[in-house]
Design a protein around this motif. Structure first.
Motif, PDB file in Angstrom:
ATOM      1  N   TYR A  62     -59.893 -27.408   5.106  1.00  0.00           N
ATOM      2  CA  TYR A  62     -61.181 -27.008   5.549  1.00  0.00           C
ATOM      3  C   TYR A  62     -61.250 -26.158   6.865  1.00  0.00           C
ATOM      4  CZ  TYR A  62     -62.489 -30.689   2.267  1.00  0.00           C
ATOM      5  OH  TYR A  62     -62.616 -31.372   1.002  1.00  0.00           O
ATOM      6  N   THR A  63     -62.022 -25.040   6.851  1.00  0.00           N
ATOM      7  CA  THR A  63     -62.159 -24.230   8.125  1.00  0.00           C
ATOM      8  C   THR A  63     -63.338 -24.172   8.600  1.00  0.00           C
ATOM      9  OG1 THR A  63     -59.969 -22.869   7.560  1.00  0.00           O
ATOM     10  CG2 THR A  63     -61.736 -22.041   9.118  1.00  0.00           C
ATOM     11  N   GLN A  64     -63.793 -24.835   9.723  1.00  0.00           N
ATOM     12  CA  GLN A  64     -65.129 -24.558  10.375  1.00  0.00           C
ATOM     13  C   GLN A  64     -65.169 -23.685  11.431  1.00  0.00           C
ATOM     14  OE1 GLN A  64     -66.474 -26.461   8.573  1.00  0.00           O
ATOM     15  NE2 GLN A  64     -66.866 -28.702   8.699  1.00  0.00           N
ATOM     16  N   THR A  65     -66.104 -22.750  11.378  1.00  0.00           N
ATOM     17  CA  THR A  65     -66.619 -21.736  12.179  1.00  0.00           C
ATOM     18  C   THR A  65     -67.928 -21.761  12.794  1.00  0.00           C
ATOM     19  OG1 THR A  65     -64.967 -20.494  10.653  1.00  0.00           O
ATOM     20  CG2 THR A  65     -66.246 -19.105  12.250  1.00  0.00           C
ATOM     21  N   LYS A  66     -67.709 -21.448  14.063  1.00  0.00           N
ATOM     22  CA  LYS A  66     -68.946 -21.141  14.893  1.00  0.00           C
ATOM     23  C   LYS A  66     -69.008 -19.770  15.641  1.00  0.00           C
ATOM     24  CE  LYS A  66     -70.460 -25.830  15.932  1.00  0.00           C
ATOM     25  NZ  LYS A  66     -70.912 -26.789  16.959  1.00  0.00           N
ATOM     26  N   SER A  67     -69.941 -19.203  15.617  1.00  0.00           N
ATOM     27  CA  SER A  67     -70.134 -17.957  16.565  1.00  0.00           C
ATOM     28  C   SER A  67     -71.081 -18.163  17.774  1.00  0.00           C
ATOM     29  CB  SER A  67     -70.885 -16.973  15.772  1.00  0.00           C
ATOM     30  OG  SER A  67     -70.311 -16.681  14.392  1.00  0.00           O
ATOM     31  N   SER A 123     -51.956 -23.445  16.475  1.00  0.00           N
ATOM     32  CA  SER A 123     -52.127 -22.696  15.487  1.00  0.00           C
ATOM     33  C   SER A 123     -53.273 -22.716  14.334  1.00  0.00           C
ATOM     34  CB  SER A 123     -50.749 -23.037  14.833  1.00  0.00           C
ATOM     35  OG  SER A 123     -50.739 -24.324  14.360  1.00  0.00           O
ATOM     36  N   SER A 124     -53.848 -23.918  14.697  1.00  0.00           N
ATOM     37  CA  SER A 124     -55.107 -24.047  13.860  1.00  0.00           C
ATOM     38  C   SER A 124     -56.426 -23.436  14.436  1.00  0.00           C
ATOM     39  CB  SER A 124     -55.236 -25.618  13.474  1.00  0.00           C
ATOM     40  OG  SER A 124     -53.992 -26.130  12.809  1.00  0.00           O
ATOM     41  N   VAL A 125     -56.264 -23.068  15.585  1.00  0.00           N
ATOM     42  CA  VAL A 125     -57.621 -22.519  16.299  1.00  0.00           C
ATOM     43  C   VAL A 125     -57.600 -21.148  15.912  1.00  0.00           C
ATOM     44  CG1 VAL A 125     -58.604 -21.863  18.480  1.00  0.00           C
ATOM     45  CG2 VAL A 125     -57.331 -24.160  18.076  1.00  0.00           C
ATOM     46  N   GLY A 126     -58.694 -20.270  15.401  1.00  0.00           N
ATOM     47  CA  GLY A 126     -59.026 -18.808  15.327  1.00  0.00           C
ATOM     48  C   GLY A 126     -59.946 -18.295  16.194  1.00  0.00           C
ATOM     49  N   VAL A 127     -59.648 -17.409  16.607  1.00  0.00           N
ATOM     50  CA  VAL A 127     -60.435 -16.610  17.895  1.00  0.00           C
ATOM     51  C   VAL A 127     -60.670 -15.184  17.493  1.00  0.00           C
ATOM     52  CG1 VAL A 127     -61.132 -16.188  20.327  1.00  0.00           C
ATOM     53  CG2 VAL A 127     -59.920 -18.285  19.718  1.00  0.00           C
ATOM     54  N   LYS A 128     -61.766 -14.858  17.155  1.00  0.00           N
ATOM     55  CA  LYS A 128     -62.100 -13.382  16.824  1.00  0.00           C
ATOM     56  C   LYS A 128     -63.080 -12.701  17.778  1.00  0.00           C
ATOM     57  CE  LYS A 128     -60.529 -13.474  12.048  1.00  0.00           C
ATOM     58  NZ  LYS A 128     -60.936 -13.113  10.623  1.00  0.00           N
ATOM     59  N   THR A 129     -62.595 -11.736  18.529  1.00  0.00           N
ATOM     60  CA  THR A 129     -64.079 -11.049  19.042  1.00  0.00           C
ATOM     61  C   THR A 129     -64.323  -9.822  18.478  1.00  0.00           C
ATOM     62  OG1 THR A 129     -62.208  -9.939  20.175  1.00  0.00           O
ATOM     63  CG2 THR A 129     -62.983 -11.862  21.253  1.00  0.00           C
ATOM     64  N   GLY A 130     -65.792  -9.596  18.443  1.00  0.00           N
ATOM     65  CA  GLY A 130     -66.339  -8.417  17.536  1.00  0.00           C
ATOM     66  C   GLY A 130     -67.222  -7.526  18.691  1.00  0.00           C
ATOM     67  N   ASN A 131     -67.995  -6.735  17.879  1.00  0.00           N
ATOM     68  CA  ASN A 131     -69.103  -6.140  18.543  1.00  0.00           C
ATOM     69  C   ASN A 131     -70.013  -7.172  19.105  1.00  0.00           C
ATOM     70  OD1 ASN A 131     -67.428  -3.734  18.295  1.00  0.00           O
ATOM     71  ND2 ASN A 131     -68.374  -3.264  16.347  1.00  0.00           N
ATOM     72  N   VAL A 137     -65.213 -18.547  16.839  1.00  0.00           N
ATOM     73  CA  VAL A 137     -64.227 -19.522  16.736  1.00  0.00           C
ATOM     74  C   VAL A 137     -64.242 -20.465  15.587  1.00  0.00           C
ATOM     75  CG1 VAL A 137     -63.245 -21.376  18.575  1.00  0.00           C
ATOM     76  CG2 VAL A 137     -64.486 -19.522  19.383  1.00  0.00           C
ATOM     77  N   SER A 138     -62.883 -20.661  15.099  1.00  0.00           N
ATOM     78  CA  SER A 138     -62.742 -21.590  13.858  1.00  0.00           C
ATOM     79  C   SER A 138     -61.387 -22.472  14.286  1.00  0.00           C
ATOM     80  CB  SER A 138     -62.394 -20.557  12.817  1.00  0.00           C
ATOM     81  OG  SER A 138     -61.151 -19.778  12.862  1.00  0.00           O
ATOM     82  N   TYR A 139     -61.506 -23.485  13.359  1.00  0.00           N
ATOM     83  CA  TYR A 139     -60.549 -24.675  13.314  1.00  0.00           C
ATOM     84  C   TYR A 139     -60.432 -25.042  11.940  1.00  0.00           C
ATOM     85  CZ  TYR A 139     -57.259 -28.072  14.966  1.00  0.00           C
ATOM     86  OH  TYR A 139     -56.146 -28.709  15.427  1.00  0.00           O
TER      87      TYR A 139
END
Length: 243
Positions: A62-67, A123-131, A137-139
């Motif tokens: 399960y991948t939970q994501t917030k902006s 390694s389970s943390v996802g961080v993406k920067t966009g415009n 941020v996801s976990y």
């Protein structure tokens, strides 16, 4: 003269002109036809083994994501200045908040909240920067609730740590993390297909390998052209398979 023409036109001479490697490959492909059923059976068995492993080991992730909107602020400055400051710092944000210090603080937060789903892993943390200064941020975790709790702990820890005076991460008076998505978006992935495909490929390779080994140790002559290639003599007559 007629005999010379016969020898030049014989399959043995033509085969040698094409090269022995090509002849060996053709011979192997002919030999392989005898093992088609065997290879198919091993491939099906490999798929069955992969299916069994998938049922035992496969777990849904399960991948939970917030902006978030992130703004670095200098007091008594215009909005434009604050946005410019954030944009200047934006490039290093992704690596900064995944550093060991942030992960350690996130684990402390998670423990304070009563989390029992194991430690937060970088390694389970996802961080993406966009415009538009939007940070995603996801976990990922095997449990949806644990993934949400760890995500919240990480965001809270990152928000506090990034503002700590001793950190000197940003030359700003404050950094605001404002969540756009209050409820995390959920995506679910599974390795089920991966295990089955690995089983199929493994069975196919095993079948081909066994057939090739048998071919290497097979000393029988299975065709007229193969006999001509080995002896260099033309076959005048032969008895075909008799049913």
């Amino acid at each position: 003269m007629d005999n010379e023409k016969l020898i030049q036109q014989s399959p043995a001479v033509t085969f040698e002109e094409k090269g022995e490697d090509i002849g060996s490959f053709v011979a192997f492909m002919r030999f392989l036809r005898r093992f088609v059923v065997f290879i198919v059976i091993l491939t099906v068995l490999g798929a069955a083994v992969g299916l069994g492993v998938a049922f035992v080991k496969d777990k849904k992730v399960y991948t939970q994501t917030k902006s978030l909107v992130v703004i670095a602020k200098i007091n008594n400055s215009s909005v434009t200045t604050n946005i410019s400051l954030t944009e200047k710092w934006w490039g290093t944000l992704q690596n900064t908040i995944k550093s060991p210090i942030f992960i350690s603080k996130a684990n402390e937060k998670y423990k304070e909240k009563g989390g029992i789903g194991g430690k937060i892993s970088a390694s389970s943390v996802g961080v993406k920067t966009g415009n538009g200064l939007i940070l995603t941020v996801s976990y990922s975790d095997y449990n949806a609730k644990d993934a949400t709790d760890k995500l919240d702990a990480f965001i809270e820890a990152a928000s506090e740590e990034i503002q700590s005076p001793e950190g000197h991460y940003v030359t700003a008076d404050s950094v605001e993390f404002k969540a756009i998505d209050r409820v995390p978006k959920t995506s679910v992935s599974s390795g089920f297909v991966k295990y089955v495909l690995l089983g199929i490929v493994g069975g196919l390779i095993l079948g081909l390998a066994i057939a090739f080994l048998i071919y290497l140790f097979d000393s029988t002559v299975s065709s007229k052209s193969e006999l001509e290639r080995l002896t260099g003599a033309a076959v005048v007559a032969y008895i075909d398979n008799v049913a």
